[in-house]
Design a protein around this motif. Structure first.
Motif, mmCIF file in Angstrom:
data_model
loop_
_atom_site.group_PDB
_atom_site.id
_atom_site.type_symbol
_atom_site.label_atom_id
_atom_site.label_comp_id
_atom_site.label_asym_id
_atom_site.label_seq_id
_atom_site.Cartn_x
_atom_site.Cartn_y
_atom_site.Cartn_z
ATOM 1 N N UNK A 70 3.758 3.277 -16.515
ATOM 2 C CA UNK A 70 3.425 4.348 -15.712
ATOM 3 C C UNK A 70 1.862 4.843 -15.073
ATOM 4 N N UNK A 71 0.757 4.114 -16.038
ATOM 5 C CA UNK A 71 -0.564 4.159 -15.585
ATOM 6 C C UNK A 71 -0.539 3.050 -14.380
ATOM 7 N N UNK A 72 0.161 1.946 -14.531
ATOM 8 C CA UNK A 72 -0.372 0.739 -13.158
ATOM 9 C C UNK A 72 0.480 1.032 -12.038
ATOM 10 N N UNK A 73 1.533 1.421 -12.038
ATOM 11 C CA UNK A 73 2.324 2.433 -11.287
ATOM 12 C C UNK A 73 1.399 3.694 -10.418
ATOM 13 N N UNK A 74 1.550 4.845 -11.130
ATOM 14 C CA UNK A 74 0.911 5.920 -10.462
ATOM 15 C C UNK A 74 -0.245 4.840 -9.892
ATOM 16 N N UNK A 75 -1.135 3.971 -10.083
ATOM 17 C CA UNK A 75 -2.769 4.028 -9.568
ATOM 18 C C UNK A 75 -2.177 3.162 -8.796
ATOM 19 N N UNK A 76 -1.141 2.394 -8.803
ATOM 20 C CA UNK A 76 -0.608 1.456 -7.479
ATOM 21 C C UNK A 76 -0.238 2.259 -5.959
ATOM 22 N N UNK A 77 0.675 3.290 -6.852
ATOM 23 C CA UNK A 77 1.049 4.609 -5.793
ATOM 24 C C UNK A 77 0.110 4.468 -5.170
ATOM 25 N N UNK A 78 -1.329 5.501 -5.861
ATOM 26 C CA UNK A 78 -1.887 6.271 -5.234
ATOM 27 C C UNK A 78 -2.973 5.191 -4.460
ATOM 28 N N UNK A 79 -3.292 4.765 -5.034
ATOM 29 C CA UNK A 79 -3.857 3.083 -4.073
ATOM 30 C C UNK A 79 -3.705 3.213 -3.144
ATOM 31 N N UNK A 80 -2.196 2.842 -2.902
ATOM 32 C CA UNK A 80 -2.023 1.746 -1.203
ATOM 33 C C UNK A 80 -1.510 2.960 -0.557
ATOM 34 N N UNK A 81 -1.360 4.379 -1.054
ATOM 35 C CA UNK A 81 -0.935 5.922 -0.428
ATOM 36 C C UNK A 81 -2.817 5.744 0.479
ATOM 37 N N UNK A 82 -3.050 5.367 -0.467
ATOM 38 C CA UNK A 82 -4.929 6.106 0.333
ATOM 39 C C UNK A 82 -5.502 5.067 1.312
ATOM 40 N N UNK A 83 -4.998 3.637 0.914
ATOM 41 C CA UNK A 83 -5.187 2.671 1.239
ATOM 42 C C UNK A 83 -4.978 2.555 3.321
ATOM 43 N N UNK A 84 -3.457 3.152 2.938
ATOM 44 C CA UNK A 84 -2.529 3.170 4.804
ATOM 45 C C UNK A 84 -3.472 4.404 5.158
#
Length: 144
Positions: A70-84
């Protein structure tokens, strides 16, 4: 299931890298004709987005099946959304009349035309996303 997930992720990463390379190497006139065809394609974009949404659901389901951390997934989700979001924020310059989209003008059409007209405005974001995608592809290939 893990091999299926890795294959799908690898193919998706290759597709994303090809998009970055074409953004930087294909001449503007060719890119903008492609964008115009997508936006004037009678609902093509909406159908394509529906397919992408289903693909994302399938990837998440496969990830959950092989062991979602879950921590890896949540981090990836938020990083991806923010990069976009940050990438989109780079395009604040008005388009010149010769680069503006034809009517009817929608917000996504304007953004697509702006990105095609001045991709270098987001050079930092494109480099970071590209580097992350290359790293991800290397990890998929080299890690068990």
């Amino acid at each position: 299931m893990e091999i299926t997930l890795k294959i799908l992720l690898g193919l998706y990463i290759l597709q994303a890298l090809i998009k970055f390379v074409s953004l930087l190497t294909v001449p503007y006139a060719t890119r903008i004709k492609r964008i115009a065809a997508v936006h004037d394609g009678g609902g093509f974009l909406r159908r394509f987005d529906d397919i992408l949404l289903l693909l994302m659901i399938a990837l998440i389901a496969l990830l959950a099946a092989v062991g979602l951390e879950h921590l890896s997934f949540i981090t990836g989700l938020l990083v991806g959304l923010t990069l976009t979001q940050v990438l989109f924020h780079r395009f604040t310059r008005p388009l010149s009349p010769d680069r503006a989209p034809p009517r009817p003008i929608t917000p996504i059409k304007t953004m697509s035309y702006a990105i095609q007209a001045e991709p270098r405005l987001a050079w930092r974001d494109i480099i970071l996303q590209g580097a992350l995608l290359v790293w991800a592809l290397v990890m998929l290939i080299t890690q068990p």
